[in-house]
Scaffold this motif. Sequence first.
Motif, PDB file in Angstrom:
ATOM      1  N   ASP A 249      -2.256  -4.899 -11.219  1.00 50.05           N
ATOM      2  CA  ASP A 249      -1.200  -5.872 -10.937  1.00 50.05           C
ATOM      3  C   ASP A 249      -1.462  -6.581  -9.611  1.00 50.05           C
ATOM      4  OD1 ASP A 249       0.166  -5.342 -13.276  1.00 50.05           O
ATOM      5  OD2 ASP A 249       1.487  -3.848 -12.349  1.00 50.05           O
ATOM      6  N   ALA A 250      -1.948  -5.842  -8.625  1.00 46.76           N
ATOM      7  CA  ALA A 250      -2.266  -6.449  -7.341  1.00 46.76           C
ATOM      8  C   ALA A 250      -3.395  -7.469  -7.484  1.00 46.76           C
ATOM      9  CB  ALA A 250      -2.653  -5.373  -6.335  1.00 46.76           C
ATOM     10  N   SER A 251      -4.371  -7.156  -8.321  1.00 52.88           N
ATOM     11  CA  SER A 251      -5.479  -8.083  -8.547  1.00 52.88           C
ATOM     12  C   SER A 251      -4.988  -9.373  -9.190  1.00 52.88           C
ATOM     13  CB  SER A 251      -6.536  -7.417  -9.436  1.00 52.88           C
ATOM     14  OG  SER A 251      -7.052  -6.246  -8.820  1.00 52.88           O
ATOM     15  N   LEU A 252      -4.105  -9.250 -10.159  1.00 46.47           N
ATOM     16  CA  LEU A 252      -3.528 -10.433 -10.799  1.00 46.47           C
ATOM     17  C   LEU A 252      -2.721 -11.247  -9.798  1.00 46.47           C
ATOM     18  CD1 LEU A 252      -2.372  -8.936 -14.226  1.00 46.47           C
ATOM     19  CD2 LEU A 252      -4.253 -10.553 -13.846  1.00 46.47           C
ATOM     20  N   ALA A 253      -2.008 -10.558  -8.910  1.00 47.66           N
ATOM     21  CA  ALA A 253      -1.208 -11.250  -7.904  1.00 47.66           C
ATOM     22  C   ALA A 253      -2.088 -12.039  -6.947  1.00 47.66           C
ATOM     23  CB  ALA A 253      -0.352 -10.243  -7.134  1.00 47.66           C
TER      24      ALA A 253
END
Length: 215
Positions: A191-195
């Motif tokens: 999720d952090a990577s997508l953010a």
Amino acid sequence: MRCFLQISGIRGVHLWKGGTSVTCDLPCDEGKVAQEADRALEGLQSVFSGFDPAKVKDIKVRELAEGCVIGVRGFYDFSSGTVTLCCVNGKVCVETLVHELLHSNSFTKRRTAYLEGLTEFLTLYYLKKRKPVCVYHRLTDEACRINKEYEVYAAFWANLAVAIGVDRLWAYYSEGEGPEIDGLTRLGVFDASLAVKKRYGIEWSDLLDALVKLP
């Protein structure tokens, strides 16, 4: 795992894999490891602004029977300032030495997956700048290769570095400044990577390709 990368117009295999006398393996000899540590401390000061070598007070090399456990290649003790390297398969890994030296300048004693991943990214970035052949070694050598659990986190930090710069990540690592980064680390790594991808509009890269993009 891809190792043939384009770096400044040169096929990456010549940079990452060979063509140099630089060694990434050290003998299990405390004196020789300490000499390499002195060189690495000097190099770290040139790569990362404000790196403080005085936080490393001593270098020790230990066998499994002398305080090291299976699966651990090194550790830094914040109370004594001692870096301990574990002799694995008859050698000490240069990459592990650099990784533990970096821990000495971390703002926190915590060893979360995100913080270990950031330490590993900074290790690889240092190697790219000072011992590029050891990047390939870190990804392929049986005794020295990157912990697979940390690789996805290192890729996260490498892509974030492409977006905001290595200096910004070093400031976060060494000083703990960066509420916007703290917010990302409260998410799961995917999720952090997508953010990050959405926030900065970057094309996501694997770990090596992100390293290539960095100056």
